[in-house]
Design an enzyme around this catalytic site. Structure first.
Site, short mmCIF file in Angstrom:
data_model
loop_
_atom_site.label_atom_id
_atom_site.label_comp_id
_atom_site.label_asym_id
_atom_site.label_seq_id
_atom_site.Cartn_x
_atom_site.Cartn_y
_atom_site.Cartn_z
N CYS A 1 7.57 -12.31 -6.27
CA CYS A 1 8.15 -11.06 -6.99
C CYS A 1 9.71 -10.88 -6.41
O CYS A 1 9.73 -10.90 -5.24
CB CYS A 1 7.12 -9.89 -6.37
SG CYS A 1 7.67 -8.59 -7.30
N CYS B 1 9.82 -2.99 -2.68
CA CYS B 1 8.80 -2.29 -3.16
C CYS B 1 7.77 -2.41 -1.94
O CYS B 1 7.53 -3.54 -1.43
CB CYS B 1 8.12 -2.96 -4.33
SG CYS B 1 6.30 -2.36 -4.60
N GLN C 1 -13.30 1.55 -8.72
CA GLN C 1 -12.69 0.43 -7.69
C GLN C 1 -11.61 -0.35 -8.46
O GLN C 1 -11.91 -0.80 -9.72
CB GLN C 1 -13.70 -0.55 -7.10
CG GLN C 1 -14.65 0.19 -6.28
CD GLN C 1 -13.89 -0.05 -4.81
OE1 GLN C 1 -12.82 -0.32 -4.58
NE2 GLN C 1 -14.68 0.44 -3.71
N GLU D 1 -21.74 13.85 -4.01
CA GLU D 1 -20.27 13.69 -4.28
C GLU D 1 -19.46 15.02 -4.08
O GLU D 1 -19.98 16.07 -4.63
CB GLU D 1 -20.12 12.98 -5.41
CG GLU D 1 -18.47 13.02 -6.08
CD GLU D 1 -17.51 12.20 -5.02
OE1 GLU D 1 -16.58 12.75 -5.04
OE2 GLU D 1 -17.97 11.16 -4.42
N ASP E 1 -20.38 5.57 1.37
CA ASP E 1 -19.20 4.89 1.07
C ASP E 1 -18.05 5.95 1.05
O ASP E 1 -17.47 6.31 0.04
CB ASP E 1 -19.13 4.07 -0.36
CG ASP E 1 -17.85 3.27 -0.53
OD1 ASP E 1 -16.99 3.31 0.13
OD2 ASP E 1 -17.66 2.86 -1.82
N CYS F 1 -13.39 1.64 3.82
CA CYS F 1 -12.22 1.12 3.57
C CYS F 1 -11.37 1.19 4.64
O CYS F 1 -10.13 0.85 4.60
CB CYS F 1 -11.66 1.47 2.34
SG CYS F 1 -11.55 3.35 2.45
#
Length: 470
Positions: free
Chosen positions: A77, A83, A302, A352, A401, A428
């Site tokens: 890139c 970036c 996702q 949620e 999660d 994550c």
């Protein structure tokens, strides 16, 4: 060698020793650790400009890099180094995977400090470029110019359509080609930029925030071939809106969901704003194992669709469902995991925080003919308590999660009180996952650990842990 330069400390020709967290590298000088920001790799030499000095460590930016690392690979890139999207693009993929495994191992060993099985080899992504299904670009009158562009003497338009420069909210790097999302993402972005320049449609003013027609562009793709485009306008006329939307409709017939938003707020978030469906359906459809998921403009999904499927298969396998289990799916989002495992469970309850996501989850159950799911919205700390479990039933299996911050301690305590026989923890952020595992260790042992790479060219890593009741 150490010297002063414009009130900053400079260490010259320093060996980069190892990788560190958050895509940084590490060196040691004068008995101090230096955390290095910049496109370096272990084995390189560089001059280090100290940006922060603490008693036990420095933070630094790498200058005059002398690449000699065996872990380096050729970048593709033109925007790499400016970036912040692919900070590890200069690191070969095998090394990326190795360090991500190390991140997981270190977090679980040093923070959780619980008995661990052998950690499974990380599951790499089949695609290391063009793997994202969503990108968000910003229009701005404050284009970031690189040193090379400034030194060229060439005149550049101050209009930019691209990404925020790291740590600079007010500056946007104009992007010519991004390797994260497959076409027609690049064609749409570039064509829209050319249209705006041709017709002198002004870009949003990031600083004063009181003028500018074009503000934001979101492109979402699906493995089914569906394509969503959302244009955020700020102070646009009806003619400007019509021009842009008609242009996209006429030149990109593959768009199946074309939408726009009027946003004159102080930020780009639009969850409280109306999304106008200009053409096509107000959603796109993603598919896994015959299950269809509607993804709307405000839906979470996702961002690596193919790898998400692998992640969910691991999650389902760790849950060990036989068809008789009562499952809780915490932080269910739009019910992706809940619906994915529902056919192998007796019943699934999804919880949620975001009410709109819960409505999406219900729709996803309905369109797939799934009738053994229930979804509830609320603050997890308050929603999931002993009284909720007494009312709805004790789970046999819990899938959780959570966001990067992990689970709040009251949620962990509720799980300990509920005593499901299996907990599958998808994370994550291995550090906060490890913190929660230490709390769960009171009643649970770790039976399996599976790191998954969802984001090649970055330091981020997903991790799935199976816990069983002692």
């Amino acid at each position: 060698m150490r010297k002063k330069h414009k009130e900053n400390i400079i260490f010259e020709n320093v060996l980069v020793e190892d990788f560190a967290a958050e895509a940084k590298c590490i060196s040691r000088v004068e008995d101090k650790v230096i955390f290095i920001d910049g496109p370096v790799a272990p084995g390189d030499y560089a001059d280090l400009r100290i940006t922060k000095s603490k008693r036990s460590y420095y933070e630094a930016t790498a200058l005059n890099i002398k690449p000699s690392s065996p872990y380096r690979t050729q970048t593709v890139c033109d925007h790499f180094g400016t970036c912040g999207g692919c900070k590890w693009q200069h690191i070969d993929y095998a090394t990326q995977l190795s360090f991500k495994t190390k991140q997981v191992t270190d977090a679980l060993e040093r923070i959780a400090k619980v008995d661990l099985p052998s950690i499974n080899p990380i599951l790499g992504s089949g695609e290391t470029f063009y793997y994202r299904n969503k990108l968000e670009y910003t229009f701005s009158q404050n284009r970031w110019l690189t040193v090379e562009q400034i030194q060229s003497g060439e005149e550049f338009s101050r209009n930019a359509l691209g990404f925020h420069v790291p740590k600079r909210y007010d500056k946007i790097l104009h992007v010519d080609h991004c390797y994260l999302q497959p076409d027609p993402s690049n064609q749409i972005r570039n064509a829209l930029h050319e249209l705006a320049q041709k017709h002198q449609i002004d870009y949003y003013e990031q600083i004063k925030q009181e003028k500018g027609a074009l503000r934001n562009l979101i492109i979402r793709t699906a493995t089914t071939g569906d394509l969503m485009v959302i244009v955020q306008f700020a102070y646009a006329t009806e003619d400007q809106i019509s021009l842009v939307m008609e242009f996209l409709d006429a030149n990109f017939p593959q768009i199946t969901s074309l939408n726009y938003i009027i946003n004159t707020k102080g930020n780009d978030t639009f969850f409280d704003l109306e999304v106008v469906n200009y053409k096509g359906l107000p959603y796109i459809v993603e598919e896994m194992e015959g299950l269809k998921y509607r993804v709307g403009p405000k839906s979470f999904y996702q961002t690596n669709s193919k790898q998400a499927y692998e992640l969910y298969k691991i999650t389902r396998d760790y849950a060990g469902l036989t068809g008789s289990e009562f499952v809780y799916d915490l932080y269910t989002g739009t019910g992706t995991i809940a619906n994915f495992v529902a056919r192998q469970a007796k019943k699934v309850i999804g919880l949620e925080y975001v009410e709109m996501a819960v409505e999406d989850a219900k729709v996803n159950s309905q369109i797939n003919g799934i009738d053994n799911t229930e979804f509830y919205a609320g603050d997890m700390r308050k929603l999931l308590d002993d009284s909720f479990i007494d009312a709805k039933g004790r789970p046999d299996v819990v899938i959780t999660d959570p966001p990067r911050a992990g689970m709040d301690e009251p949620v962990v305590q509720t799980l300990l009180n509920a005593e499901p026989h299996t907990i599958v923890y998808v994370s994550c952020n291995p550090a906060t996952q490890a913190r929660d595992l230490a709390l769960l260790d009171l009643k649970y042992r770790v039976e399996a650990v599976q790191p998954v790479d969802m984001f090649p060219q970055t330091h981020h890593v997903e991790n799935v842990v199976k816990l069983v009741k002692r």
